[in-house]
Design a protein around this motif. Structure first.
Motif: not given
Length: 254
Positions: A32, A62, A79
């Protein structure tokens, strides 16, 4: 450092977050990026607290845990997935004082495509995201590059076949040769000669992939007068000999 863990964008949003906005504690299975355009927010990423303000970019890898809240913030959130989660994107949790003005047109273009979802929109959004990531990873570090450095690189790339020396470059730029070499080394963490060699080897690799020339011809076309020096240099940098490299790309170029 070169980032080669190719990302795939899966979500984009540009939003105004009110005081009711929050992210509950969770571990995410994607990466993100959050570009804070105005206001501020408080994040906890992998148990580390961060207070972010306009001009900050938040990067959550992640597998990381995140919590967030705000008293008011406008942001862009992207994302994305990477091919190998063991090779994370080379950014800290928070990058501060980023000039977001050159990102704004890219944000606008992605938002336009993402909301329309016309044919091919994902491909275009992916290309725009790649440019955003490039600017974030590399261009931010190159903004203050000396015009002399840019001139040296441009000349080498356009004249790599020729005999290029530091003295010749310094004369073209009206610099002292010692200062010219020192300036480049300080900026690029490599000598001018090392840069010249790298450009020549990169070009040689491209020519070998095309398989239109033998090794001796490639050496000559990339500014190497000695085939043995070329072969040794190529192997030192590329970890394989020119012939091995050429054969490994037998079926990759049509």
């Amino acid at each position: 450092m070169e980032f080669s863990n190719y990302p795939t964008m899966i979500y984009f949003v540009q939003k105004e977050c009110s005081t009711n906005w929050k992210l509950n504690a969770a571990n995410i299975n994607f990466c993100d990026l959050v570009f804070v355009q105005s206001g501020s927010a408080d994040y906890i990423i992998d148990k580390n607290p961060y207070h972010v303000v306009a001009g900050d970019v938040v990067c959550i890898q992640s597998g990381s845990s995140r919590i967030a809240s705000t008293t008011g913030m406008t942001c862009v959130s992207i994302d994305f997935l990477v091919e190998d989660n063991d090779l994370p994107i080379p950014l800290p949790h928070v990058t501060s004082n980023v000039d977001l003005t050159e990102f704004e047109p890219l944000f606008t273009s992605i938002k336009y495509e993402w909301l329309q979802q016309t044919q091919g929109y994902r491909l275009k959004c992916q290309a725009l995201f790649g440019l955003i990531l490039y600017k974030l990873l590399y261009k931010q570090n190159n903004i203050e590059k000396s015009p002399y450095i840019k001139a040296i690189k441009k000349y080498v790339i356009e004249h790599y076949q020729e005999n290029i020396t530091v003295t010749k470059l310094a004369k073209l730029l009206k610099l002292n040769p010692v200062y010219c070499g020192s300036l480049f080394k300080k900026s690029e963490n490599q000598t001018i000669q090392e840069f010249i060699t790298q450009v020549r080897i990169n070009k040689a690799a491209n020519l070998l992939q095309l398989r239109e020339h033998n090794v001796s011809e490639v050496a000559a076309l990339t500014g190497f007068n000695d085939i043995y020096y070329f072969s040794n240099t190529f192997k030192r940098i590329m970890k394989v000999s020119p012939s091995e490299y050429k054969n490994s790309h037998l079926n990759t170029v049509l």
